[in-house]
Design an enzyme around this catalytic site. Sequence first.
Site, mmCIF file in Angstrom:
data_model
loop_
_atom_site.group_PDB
_atom_site.id
_atom_site.type_symbol
_atom_site.label_atom_id
_atom_site.label_comp_id
_atom_site.label_asym_id
_atom_site.label_seq_id
_atom_site.Cartn_x
_atom_site.Cartn_y
_atom_site.Cartn_z
ATOM 1 N N GLU A 1 41.080 42.826 10.190
ATOM 2 C CA GLU A 1 41.022 43.469 11.512
ATOM 3 C C GLU A 1 40.465 44.893 11.390
ATOM 4 O OE1 GLU A 1 44.646 43.448 14.009
ATOM 5 O OE2 GLU A 1 44.065 45.471 14.574
ATOM 6 N N THR B 1 46.537 46.678 15.129
ATOM 7 C CA THR B 1 47.484 46.131 16.118
ATOM 8 C C THR B 1 48.851 45.767 15.545
ATOM 9 O OG1 THR B 1 46.616 43.914 15.771
ATOM 10 C CG2 THR B 1 45.656 45.188 17.580
ATOM 11 N N HIS C 1 41.884 45.242 5.260
ATOM 12 C CA HIS C 1 42.372 44.175 6.144
ATOM 13 C C HIS C 1 41.248 43.765 7.099
ATOM 14 C CE1 HIS C 1 44.575 42.188 9.375
ATOM 15 N NE2 HIS C 1 45.585 42.053 8.534
ATOM 16 N N CYS D 1 51.762 34.150 17.733
ATOM 17 C CA CYS D 1 51.471 34.973 18.912
ATOM 18 C C CYS D 1 50.346 34.293 19.700
ATOM 19 C CB CYS D 1 51.022 36.354 18.464
ATOM 20 S SG CYS D 1 49.542 36.293 17.444
ATOM 21 N N HIS E 1 47.349 33.892 8.437
ATOM 22 C CA HIS E 1 47.839 34.166 7.087
ATOM 23 C C HIS E 1 49.027 33.271 6.768
ATOM 24 C CE1 HIS E 1 45.799 38.330 7.120
ATOM 25 N NE2 HIS E 1 45.062 37.432 6.500
ATOM 26 N N SER F 1 50.321 37.943 4.701
ATOM 27 C CA SER F 1 50.398 38.433 6.078
ATOM 28 C C SER F 1 51.033 39.820 6.156
ATOM 29 C CB SER F 1 51.211 37.451 6.925
ATOM 30 O OG SER F 1 51.587 38.060 8.134
HETATM 31 S S1 SF4 Z 1 46.751 41.478 18.490
HETATM 32 FE FE1 SF4 Z 1 47.242 40.295 16.680
HETATM 33 S S2 SF4 Z 1 49.467 39.988 16.813
HETATM 34 FE FE2 SF4 Z 1 48.785 40.621 18.862
HETATM 35 S S3 SF4 Z 1 48.418 38.712 19.987
HETATM 36 FE FE3 SF4 Z 1 46.478 39.336 19.048
HETATM 37 S S4 SF4 Z 1 46.382 38.258 17.080
HETATM 38 FE FE4 SF4 Z 1 48.500 38.227 17.778
#
Ligand code: SF4
Length: 285
Positions: free
Chosen positions: A130, A166, A128, A12, A40, A225
């Site tokens: 995030e 997310t 996690h 991404c 990951h 992941s």
């Molecule tokens: S929020 Fe997570 S999945 Fe979405 S673009 Fe950012 S890093 Fe990638």
Amino acid sequence: MIVEVDARSGFCFGVVKAIETAERLLADAHELYCIGDIVHNGQEVDRLRQLGMSVVDTDSLPQLAGKHVLIRAHGEPPSTYALAQTHGVMLTDATCPVVLRLQQRVKHAWEHIRNQGGTVIIYGKKGHAEVIGIVGQTQGEAVVVEQPADLHGIALNAPLELFSQTTMEPQQYQQLANVLRTMLPPDAQLTVHDTICRQVANRRSELAQFAAMHDVLIFVGGRKSSNAKTLFTTCQQTNSRSHFVASPSDLQPNWFANAQRVGVCGATSTPQWLMEAVAKRVHEL
Ligand code: SF4
């Protein structure tokens, strides 16, 4: 047998940005420290390690005075920035803009409701990276829920702000929000925020289409992941001959009996070069 690599799978933009930042810093300094795996995916981490990047945890920051340290796309809590500043660490922040925006929204919501006894609820995976970064915006007060059963014990008679990590599955997030609504007293105040990354949400339907077009599907992803596990579930639901591999050596010849079309796809943390290597190995088998 035809073997196709899904052109829409792969990193991404948040991960691309973090890796490009790492490569730029490594080209200049040949030495870089990253807090946690930059993505990951073990093979990609190994590739960057060979260029000079080391993976460290936040406890190591006091020993890294004057060194370049990268914050990956998942982001970090405010305590990490404070620790780095205290010890003279040169931080480069590659937090994904989508995650950064989520952190800001959580911080704002928490500051707004904290004095009213309200609760910020985060739908995500406990532990996690995030989620740790998000919870840090509330001085650790946000409640992390992984399933509806985790909602019990939350004070429902004060304002509630619900956010999602997310990379969570959109339908399950909606289900959790609906369960919460049924638990609320009549005058309750609940705000449900739409914070699932669109790259992930769109990838699911695109992958389902790709899975339906092939006799056998090979999903390439890192075993750590969460995004890979979620997307692989989508593939399995569409195509029962879906298999998860971390590298070409995981492929088993018996998976391809009578298959005419094989699809190779991956998560938002899977490098394109790894999917190509898996496709090449499928051809060889
Ligand atoms: S929020 Fe997570 S999945 Fe979405 S673009 Fe950012 S890093 Fe990638």
